[in-house]
Scaffold this motif. Structure first.
Motif, PDB file in Angstrom:
ATOM      1  N   PHE A 141      26.770  26.101 -11.866  1.00 20.34           N
ATOM      2  CA  PHE A 141      26.975  24.661 -11.992  1.00 20.34           C
ATOM      3  C   PHE A 141      25.727  23.899 -11.554  1.00 20.34           C
ATOM      4  O   PHE A 141      24.957  24.371 -10.713  1.00 20.34           O
ATOM      5  CB  PHE A 141      28.128  24.193 -11.072  1.00 20.34           C
ATOM      6  CG  PHE A 141      29.444  24.888 -11.303  1.00 20.34           C
ATOM      7  CD1 PHE A 141      29.701  26.127 -10.742  1.00 20.34           C
ATOM      8  CD2 PHE A 141      30.440  24.283 -12.055  1.00 20.34           C
ATOM      9  CE1 PHE A 141      30.919  26.769 -10.941  1.00 20.34           C
ATOM     10  CE2 PHE A 141      31.659  24.906 -12.246  1.00 20.34           C
ATOM     11  CZ  PHE A 141      31.895  26.152 -11.694  1.00 20.34           C
ATOM     12  N   TYR A 169      25.373  20.110  -9.926  1.00 22.56           N
ATOM     13  CA  TYR A 169      26.034  18.917  -9.428  1.00 22.56           C
ATOM     14  C   TYR A 169      24.977  17.869  -9.095  1.00 22.56           C
ATOM     15  O   TYR A 169      23.870  18.189  -8.675  1.00 22.56           O
ATOM     16  CB  TYR A 169      26.854  19.224  -8.160  1.00 22.56           C
ATOM     17  CG  TYR A 169      28.239  19.770  -8.422  1.00 22.56           C
ATOM     18  CD1 TYR A 169      28.441  21.130  -8.622  1.00 22.56           C
ATOM     19  CD2 TYR A 169      29.348  18.928  -8.454  1.00 22.56           C
ATOM     20  CE1 TYR A 169      29.720  21.635  -8.859  1.00 22.56           C
ATOM     21  CE2 TYR A 169      30.623  19.417  -8.680  1.00 22.56           C
ATOM     22  CZ  TYR A 169      30.797  20.776  -8.889  1.00 22.56           C
ATOM     23  OH  TYR A 169      32.060  21.264  -9.113  1.00 22.56           O
ATOM     24  N   PHE A 217      22.035  19.591  -7.164  1.00 23.65           N
ATOM     25  CA  PHE A 217      22.335  20.859  -6.525  1.00 23.65           C
ATOM     26  C   PHE A 217      22.768  21.885  -7.572  1.00 23.65           C
ATOM     27  O   PHE A 217      23.645  21.621  -8.395  1.00 23.65           O
ATOM     28  CB  PHE A 217      23.455  20.701  -5.496  1.00 23.65           C
ATOM     29  CG  PHE A 217      23.067  19.884  -4.302  1.00 23.65           C
ATOM     30  CD1 PHE A 217      23.387  18.544  -4.224  1.00 23.65           C
ATOM     31  CD2 PHE A 217      22.395  20.471  -3.234  1.00 23.65           C
ATOM     32  CE1 PHE A 217      23.035  17.779  -3.119  1.00 23.65           C
ATOM     33  CE2 PHE A 217      22.036  19.726  -2.134  1.00 23.65           C
ATOM     34  CZ  PHE A 217      22.362  18.380  -2.078  1.00 23.65           C
ATOM     35  N   VAL A 260      29.683  30.265  -8.294  1.00 27.58           N
ATOM     36  CA  VAL A 260      30.985  30.673  -7.775  1.00 27.58           C
ATOM     37  C   VAL A 260      31.351  32.007  -8.397  1.00 27.58           C
ATOM     38  O   VAL A 260      31.116  32.234  -9.578  1.00 27.58           O
ATOM     39  CB  VAL A 260      32.073  29.604  -8.037  1.00 27.58           C
ATOM     40  CG1 VAL A 260      32.303  29.409  -9.525  1.00 27.58           C
ATOM     41  CG2 VAL A 260      33.374  29.972  -7.349  1.00 27.58           C
ATOM     42  N   GLN A 267      34.883  29.402  -3.529  1.00 25.20           N
ATOM     43  CA  GLN A 267      34.012  28.365  -2.984  1.00 25.20           C
ATOM     44  C   GLN A 267      32.683  28.366  -3.694  1.00 25.20           C
ATOM     45  O   GLN A 267      32.194  29.391  -4.135  1.00 25.20           O
ATOM     46  CB  GLN A 267      33.802  28.543  -1.465  1.00 25.20           C
ATOM     47  CG  GLN A 267      32.804  29.634  -1.062  1.00 25.20           C
ATOM     48  CD  GLN A 267      33.479  30.947  -0.792  1.00 25.20           C
ATOM     49  OE1 GLN A 267      34.541  31.233  -1.318  1.00 25.20           O
ATOM     50  NE2 GLN A 267      32.867  31.745   0.058  1.00 25.20           N
ATOM     51  N   LEU A 268      32.098  27.195  -3.768  1.00 24.88           N
ATOM     52  CA  LEU A 268      30.776  27.053  -4.336  1.00 24.88           C
ATOM     53  C   LEU A 268      29.724  27.434  -3.299  1.00 24.88           C
ATOM     54  O   LEU A 268      29.842  27.095  -2.123  1.00 24.88           O
ATOM     55  CB  LEU A 268      30.548  25.595  -4.763  1.00 24.88           C
ATOM     56  CG  LEU A 268      31.360  25.117  -5.977  1.00 24.88           C
ATOM     57  CD1 LEU A 268      31.429  23.607  -6.017  1.00 24.88           C
ATOM     58  CD2 LEU A 268      30.766  25.664  -7.254  1.00 24.88           C
ATOM     59  N   PHE A 292      25.865  26.659  -2.695  1.00 27.91           N
ATOM     60  CA  PHE A 292      24.888  25.672  -3.147  1.00 27.91           C
ATOM     61  C   PHE A 292      23.463  26.056  -2.748  1.00 27.91           C
ATOM     62  O   PHE A 292      23.242  26.703  -1.720  1.00 27.91           O
ATOM     63  CB  PHE A 292      25.174  24.306  -2.519  1.00 27.91           C
ATOM     64  CG  PHE A 292      26.381  23.600  -3.063  1.00 27.91           C
ATOM     65  CD1 PHE A 292      27.626  23.802  -2.498  1.00 27.91           C
ATOM     66  CD2 PHE A 292      26.266  22.719  -4.131  1.00 27.91           C
ATOM     67  CE1 PHE A 292      28.746  23.139  -2.982  1.00 27.91           C
ATOM     68  CE2 PHE A 292      27.380  22.048  -4.623  1.00 27.91           C
ATOM     69  CZ  PHE A 292      28.615  22.262  -4.046  1.00 27.91           C
ATOM     70  N   GLY A 293      22.498  25.587  -3.549  1.00 23.30           N
ATOM     71  CA  GLY A 293      21.111  25.587  -3.124  1.00 23.30           C
ATOM     72  C   GLY A 293      20.847  24.383  -2.232  1.00 23.30           C
ATOM     73  O   GLY A 293      21.744  23.578  -1.975  1.00 23.30           O
ATOM     74  N   LYS A 294      19.596  24.248  -1.807  1.00 23.26           N
ATOM     75  CA  LYS A 294      19.258  23.161  -0.898  1.00 23.26           C
ATOM     76  C   LYS A 294      19.053  21.836  -1.611  1.00 23.26           C
ATOM     77  O   LYS A 294      18.948  20.787  -0.965  1.00 23.26           O
ATOM     78  CB  LYS A 294      17.997  23.508  -0.098  1.00 23.26           C
ATOM     79  CG  LYS A 294      18.207  24.601   0.922  1.00 23.26           C
ATOM     80  CD  LYS A 294      16.980  24.767   1.808  1.00 23.26           C
ATOM     81  CE  LYS A 294      17.258  25.774   2.907  1.00 23.26           C
ATOM     82  NZ  LYS A 294      16.107  25.941   3.819  1.00 23.26           N
TER      83      LYS A 294
END
Lengths: 116, 115
Positions: A35, A37, A91, A95, A103-104, A106-108
Motif C-alpha cells: 500500500f 498511504y 508512507f 501486510v 497489521q500494516l 510502515f516505512g518511515k
C-alpha cells in the motif's frame, strides 16, 4: 517479519510535473499486499493505492501508479501531473495476508512538497 | 457516513499518571487496530481486535499498555504510569473485516504528551 524501507526522507516536485517515490520491502511470505498511504499536514492518513503481490499488473488510480518489481522487492509510487494538494507525507506499507494479524508494517515515510 | 473518530485530539499529562484514549470506528467494521507514530517515523502496530477480542497484542511495548473493545465497536487504549517516552501520536484504524487486502481507515489520532 516484514520490513519496509523508504530511502528518500524528503522530495520536492514542481506543480504539473511527475515524481517517483521509492520503497523496498523484505518479507519471507508469498502472499502479501502493498500500500501507499498519504498523510497530509494535520490531517488523517488516507489510502492512495494498493497492490496484490500475486498480480503482475501494476495498479493505477487516476494520477497515481505503482511500479511493482516482485523479484527486486521494490514498490515505487509515481505521481503524474502533481498538484498542490499532493503535498503530504507518503508512507509505503505491507501486510501479510496469511492467518493471524493483518497489521500494516510502515516505512518511515517520504515528505513530498509540491512547489507552485 | 462518519469516519473513524478519536478522542481526545490532544492529551497532556504528567509522568506517572493514567490515561485513556478512545477510538470510535466506522459502523459495521469488525477489525480495529491501534498504532503509535513517533515524530518523524511511520506508524507502528500496537494491537488488533477482531470483534471484541484482542487477536494480536504483540505490538504493545509493555504491560503498562492495555486495550479493550467490550462491545465490538468503541475501543479504549489505556496507559498506566505514563512515561515521557510514551509521548507520540496514537492512531486508530478500522477495516471492514480481517482480510489483508481491505483498506484500513484511519482516525485523526490522539497526540499524547507526557511531561
Amino acid at each position: 517479519a516484514q520490513t519496509v524501507t523508504q530511502s528518500q526522507p524528503e522530495m520536492s516536485v514542481q506543480e504539473a510535473e511527475t515524481v517517483t517515490l521509492s520503497c523496498t520491502y523484505d518479507t519471507s511470505e508469498n502472499n502479501y499486499y502493498l500500500f501507499w498511504y498519504k498523510q497530509p499536514p494535520s490531517r488523517q492518513m488516507i489510502l492512495v493505492i494498493r497492490q496484490e503481490a500475486y498480480k503482475q499488473q501494476n495498479a493505477t488510480e487516476n494520477r497515481f501508479s505503482v511500479n511493482f518489481q516482485k523479484a527486486a522487492k521494490s514498490f515505487s509510487l509515481k505521481i503524474s501531473d502533481s498538484q498542490l494538494g499532493d503535498t503530504a507525507m507518503y508512507f509505503c506499507a505491507s501486510v501479510y495476508s496469511g492467518a493471524g494479524s493483518y497489521q500494516l508494517t510502515f516505512g518511515k515515510g517520504t515528505k513530498l512538497s509540491v512547489i507552485p | 457516513g462518519a469516519g473513524v473518530s478519536q478522542t481526545p485530539s490532544n492529551k497532556v499529562t504528567e509522568k506517572g499518571k493514567y490515561v485513556e484514549l478512545r477510538c470510535d470506528p466506522i459502523s459495521g467494521h469488525t477489525a480495529l487496530y491501534w498504532y503509535r507514530q513517533s515524530l518523524g517515523q511511520g506508524p507502528e502496530f500496537l494491537i488488533y481486535f477482531q470483534g471484541t477480542g484482542a487477536a494480536d497484542d504483540s505490538g504493545l511495548p509493555n504491560d503498562r499498555f492495555f486495550a479493550v473493545r467490550p462491545e465490538g465497536s468503541v475501543s479504549t487504549l489505556k496507559i498506566q504510569r505514563t512515561e515521557r517516552g510514551d509521548s507520540a501520536m496514537y492512531l486508530c484504524a478500522s477495516s471492514k473485516d480481517q482480510k489483508g487486502y481491505n483498506e484500513q481507515f484511519f482516525g485523526p489520532g490522539t497526540r499524547l504528551t507526557v511531561l
